[in-house]
Design a protein around this motif. Structure first.
Motif: not given
Length: 781
Positions: A695-707
Motif C-alpha cells: 500500500r505504501y508503494q501504491m500511494i507513492k505512485k499515485r500522489i504526484d498529481k493529486v488534487h
C-alpha cells in the motif's frame, strides 16, 4: 687449486669459430699499471707476479691450450692477485677459462666440483637448448666487441645462471656465473664498418640485433687474446624469493596446485631441506568477520586444525579473532615434549603426525594477513637456525597472502555485481554475506542459491522534486517549433512562387497550409505529429534541394530555410532548462549523500523522472552493529524538510539563467510505520515486501498529481512544500520541524491543512503545505 682442462658445456654448445688464444699479455699490461699506481702492501704482490711473468717465456706469446697445464705456478700468482683476500679457496667458486669458449683450465676445487657432473654428488646443468646456449655465448662476444672497438654499451645482460638439481636433496639450486673479460683484447683484422647505433640499441632492447651484427661483423674478422675470469655465486636464496614474487606478480596466487608447488619448492630450496614442510593460511574476512577459505596453501595442516571439518563457524571466528588480537610466534623442535597448558592446541598437530613446528604470523603493511606453518613429519626435526634462513622470503609470502585476500574480495564483489548491482556502502555488508554463502556452496559442490536480501522493519522516507507542467510545456514547445517551421517554409515557398510556378510548388504550398490549419485548431494526434515531422524533414527538404539545383540564384535563401527547419529552438530551450534543474538537484543530493550517513547509515536511492525522486530507508536492520534510536529517524526527517527548502531555493535561483522559465514543486510522503524491503535481482533495485507494505508503494505512485478535495487545484505548487499523510500521528515528528523552519525564516508562517481527493483504491489522504521564503523576498522585507 686444480689445473685441469675441462669442457663445461656438457657437449651442448655449438663451437664458436673465432681466432682466439690464451695469452698473459693483457694481464701483464694490467699488472704494470697497478704496480705504478698501488702504494700499499698489494704492490709487492703485483711486483712479484709481474717479475714471474716477465721472466717466463710466455709473457708475450700465445699459449696453446694443451700447454697451459705446464704453467701452474704462474696461474697461482694470477689467482693470488685476482681472488678476494678474505675468502678461502675452499669457499670460493673461481676459475680461468679460454677466451669465449666453455673450457676451464684452472680453478678452485669447488669450481671443478660444480662444473664437472661426473662422479660427484652434485649435478648442475643449464637447462637450455644448444641453440639458446650458443646464442648466450654469441651475445657475450658481440657485447665485448662493441664495447672495446666502438665504445658502445649494449643494453643486454651477459651474466648467466646455472639451475641444477642437488642429488642429495632433490631440490633446485641456482648459481650466478659472472665472466670477467678485463684481461682480454680484441683487434680487427680489417677496417670496421659504420653501424647505426640508434637502430641497433632499439633492436637489442627488444631482444634482437645479433643477426644483423653477424652479417656486419663476422667473427672471423677479429682476433681475441687473453683469458676470462669466472666467478660463481650461490643465488639460491635470491632466486627462491624471486620465484615466490613471480607467483604474486602473475596474480595466480594460491588458486592452483602448480602455484602451491612453486612456492613450497622455493621455500624448500631456501632451506636446502626437502623434508621440511610448509603450509600457508590466509585470514579471510567478510564484514570484518573471519570466514573459512576454500584452498589449502601447502600441506593443509592449518586447514585441518582450523578448518570447518573440525571447528564450528563460531568457534573458528573466536580462535582467529583471539590469534589476531595477540599474534604469537611459536616454535618447538619437538611438540611432543611441550607441556604448557596454553599450548593445548598442539594436540591436534600431534594427531596429524607433526614433530617440529613453527607458527609464524605474516604481516603486510602492518596488518596481519595470515600464518605460515613450518613443520616436519614423523621423526624429522629442525632447529631455530633453520628458521632464520626463511627471513628473506617472509615479506614475499606476506604479499602473496595479501594478493590472495584481494582476489577473494574481488570474487565477492564480482558475485555482487553479477547477481545484484552496484551496491551502496550502507547495505554492502548484506550483499557480502550473500555472495560469500553463494561462493561457499559452489566451492563445496553444493546447489548454489543466492539468499534473499531482506531488511525488516526499516523506516521509509520518500521525496519528489517535480518540474511543474513539464509535459504541458514540452507539448507547447513542440507545437511552437512546428508552427515556426511551417511559417518559415510557407514564406520560402511564397518567395519561390514569385520567381516561377509549377504543379509541385502548388502541391507543397497546399500541404503547408493544411498543416498550419491543423496546428491552429490543435487537432494533431501523435501519428499526425510524426507525419508532419516527416513532411518537414524529408518531403520539404527534398523538394527545396531540387529547386536549388534548378535555380541556383535561390540557393542561399533555400539553404537558410533548410538549416532552420532542423532547429527546434523552443524545445532546445526547454530541454536546456530542464537539464539545469536536474543537474542542480542531482548535484545537491550527491553532495549531501556522505553527510546523510554521518548520523546513522541509511540507504539512499535517486530516480530520474522529469525531475528527481528519492527513497531513503533507515533502521536497525541496515546497520545491526550500531544501536538505532528514534532520534536517528528524527534527524533524517529534519534533513528531509531542510533539503526541500534548499532545493526549492536553488531551482528558484536558476530562473534568471534559464532560457525557458520552469518551476519546481516539492513533495514529501510521510509514512510513520516501518516496512520490510527486499532486493529484486531482476530489476536490480529494492522494493517493499508483504501485502500491507505494498500500500505504501501504491500511494507513492499515485500522489504526484493529486488534487485538493472538491477543487481543480493540484496539491503540489511552485515554491511550496507539501507533506502527504494518512494519520495525524504520522506528523508528530514533522510539525516541530516545520515550526522550527518557520521561526528561522525559511518557511512562511502560514500552514495550510488540506484534504485530498479520493484516488483509485485510496481515500482519507490529507496534507499540509507551507511556502518557502526565497532570499530576494527576505531582502525586500
Amino acid at each position: 687449486m686444480q689445473t685441469i682442462i675441462l669442457d663445461v658445456s656438457a657437449s651442448k654448445a655449438q663451437p664458436l669459430t673465432i681466432d682466439a688464444a690464451i695469452s698473459f699479455e693483457p694481464f701483464v699490461a694490467y699488472l704494470k699499471k697497478r704496480v705504478a699506481e698501488e702504494h700499499t702492501v698489494k704492490a709487492m704482490v703485483y711486483q712479484e707476479t709481474l717479475q714471474q711473468l716477465l721472466s717466463s717465456d710466455v709473457s708475450q706469446r700465445d699459449i696453446p691450450l694443451t700447454e697451459i697445464i705446464r704453467y701452474g705456478p704462474l696461474l697461482e700468482y694470477i689467482y693470488a692477485c685476482l681472488s678476494p683476500a678474505m675468502r678461502g679457496e675452499q669457499d670460493l667458486v673461481w676459475g680461468l677459462s679460454f677466451p669465449f669458449q666453455p673450457i676451464t683450465f684452472y680453478g678452485t676445487d669447488l669450481m671443478y666440483e660444480l662444473m664437472d657432473s661426473k662422479g660427484h654428488d652434485h649435478q648442475y646443468e643449464v637447462e637450455r637448448s644448444p641453440a639458446e646456449y650458443h646464442m648466450e655465448r654469441l651475445r657475450q662476444v658481440y657485447v665485448f666487441i662493441l664495447q672495446r672497438l666502438y665504445n658502445f654499451q649494449a643494453p643486454v645482460r651477459t651474466d648467466l645462471y646455472h639451475a641444477g638439481i642437488n642429488k642429495a636433496t632433490g631440490l633446485l639450486q641456482y648459481y650466478a656465473v659472472h665472466i670477467n673479460t678485463d684481461f682480454m683484447t680484441v683487434t680487427a683484422k680489417e677496417p670496421l664498418p659504420e653501424i647505426d647505433f640508434v637502430q641497433l640499441y632499439t633492436s637489442m632492447s627488444e631482444g634482437g640485433g645479433f643477426e644483423v651484427l653477424q652479417q656486419l661483423l663476422p667473427l672471423d674478422m677479429f682476433r681475441f687474446r687473453g683469458f676470462c675470469v669466472i666467478t660463481v655465486t650461490d643465488i639460491t636464496a635470491q632466486k627462491a624469493v624471486e620465484n615466490i614474487r613471480q607467483v604474486r606478480l602473475s596474480r595466480t596466487t594460491l588458486t592452483g596446485e602448480k602455484s602451491y608447488q612453486q612456492v613450497i619448492q622455493s621455500l624448500k630450496s631456501l632451506l636446502r631441506n626437502s623434508k621440511i614442510e610448509f603450509d600457508l593460511f590466509p585470514f579471510l574476512r567478510v564484514n570484518d568477520e573471519p570466514v573459512f577459505g576454500f584452498e589449502k596453501g601447502g600441506t593443509g595442516i592449518l586447514f585441518q586444525v582450523w578448518g570447518e571439518d573440525r571447528l564450528p563457524a563460531e568457534e573458528f571466528r573466536r580462535q582467529v579473532k583471539g590469534f589476531s588480537a595477540k599474534p604469537v610466534f611459536y616454535f618447538s623442535s619437538d611438540i611432543f615434549l611441550e607441556t604448557r597448558k596454553e599450548y593445548a592446541f598442539l594436540e591436534h598437530f600431534r594427531k596429524l603426525g607433526v614433530k617440529s613446528l613453527a607458527l609464524m604470523p605474516l604481516y603486510h603493511v602492518h596488518e596481519l594477513v595470515g600464518v605460515l606453518a613450518v613443520h616436519t613429519w614423523g621423526e624429522e626435526t629442525f632447529g631455530d637456525r633453520t628458521l632464520a634462513l626463511l627471513e628473506p622470503a617472509i615479506a614475499a609470502l606476506a604479499q602473496l597472502l595479501q594478493v590472495y585476500i584481494d582476489e577473494f574480495n574481488l570474487e565477492i564483489e564480482k558475485v555482487i555485481k553479477e547477481k545484484f548491482t552496484s551496491i551502496q556502502p550502507a547495505v554492502q555488508w548484506k550483499f557480502n554475506e550473500a555472495a560469500w554463502q553463494y561462493l561457499y556452496q559452489i566451492k563445496r559442490n553444493q546447489p548454489a542459491v543466492i539468499q534473499p536480501i531482506l531488511f525488516k522493519e526499516v523506516y521509509p522516507l520518500y521525496g519528489a522534486i517535480d518540474i511543474r507542467n513539464s509535459t504541458v510545456e514540452r507539448n507547447k514547445a513542440i507545437i511552437a517549433d512546428l508552427d515556426g517551421h511551417l511559417s518559415l517554409l510557407a514564406s520560402t515557398l511564397d518567395t519561390l512562387r514569385r520567381q516561377h510556378e509549377d504543379d509541385l510548388l502548388k502541391e507543397m504550398i497546399f500541404h503547408c497550409l493544411q498543416w498550419q490549419q491543423a496546428l491552429l485548431q490543435q487537432q494533431l494526434s501523435p501519428s499526425d505529429e510524426n507525419e508532419l515531422n516527416r513532411f518537414l524533414e524529408i518531403t520539404a527538404v527534398e523538394y527545396l534541394q531540387h529547386v536549388a539545383g534548378q535555380y541556383p540564384q535561390q540557393r542561399e535563401n533555400i539553404d537558410v530555410c533548410i538549416h532552420n527547419l532542423s532547429s527546434d529552438s523552443n524545445k532546445d530551450a526547454l530541454e536546456k532548462s530542464m537539464r539545469m534543474i536536474n543537474q542542480t538537484v542531482n548535484g545537491y543530493f550527491e553532495s549531501e549523500k556522505s553527510r546523510l550517513q554521518e548520523s546513522y547509515p541509511c540507504y539512499f536511492e535517486k530516480f530520474r523522472t522529469d525531475g528527481v525522486e528519492y527513497d531513503i530507508y533507515i533502521g536497525q536492520a541496515i546497520a545491526p552493529n550500531r544501536p538505532f534510536s528514534h532520534l536517528h529517524l528524527k534527524h533524517i526527517r529534519l534533513w528531509q524538510l531542510s533539503s526541500m527548502v534548499a532545493v526549492a531555493r536553488l531551482t528558484h535561483k536558476l530562473l534568471t539563467q534559464m532560457p525557458k522559465s520552469l518551476y519546481t514543486t516539492q513533495l514529501i510522503f510521510v509514512h510513520a510505520h516501518p516496512i520490510d524491503i527486499g532486493f529484486r535481482a531482476d530489476e536490480r533495485k529494492f522494493d517493499v515486501e508483504g501485502a500491507y507494505n505494498i500500500r505504501y508503494q501504491m500511494i507513492k505512485k499515485r500522489i504526484d498529481k493529486v488534487h485538493i478535495r472538491n477543487t481543480e487545484e493540484r496539491l503540489t505548487q511552485p515554491g511550496k512544500i507539501a507533506l502527504i499523510y494518512s494519520d495525524p500521528k504520522d506528523l508528530e515528528d514533522y510539525l516541530p520541524f516545520v515550526r522550527y523552519l518557520q521561526e528561522s525564516g525559511e518557511l512562511k508562517k502560514e500552514l495550510e491543512e488540506l484534504e485530498l481527493e479520493e484516488l483509485q483504491g485510496l481515500n482519507g489522504l490529507k496534507a499540509i503545505r507551507a511556502e518557502v521564503v526565497f532570499p530576494e523576498t527576505i531582502n525586500q522585507a
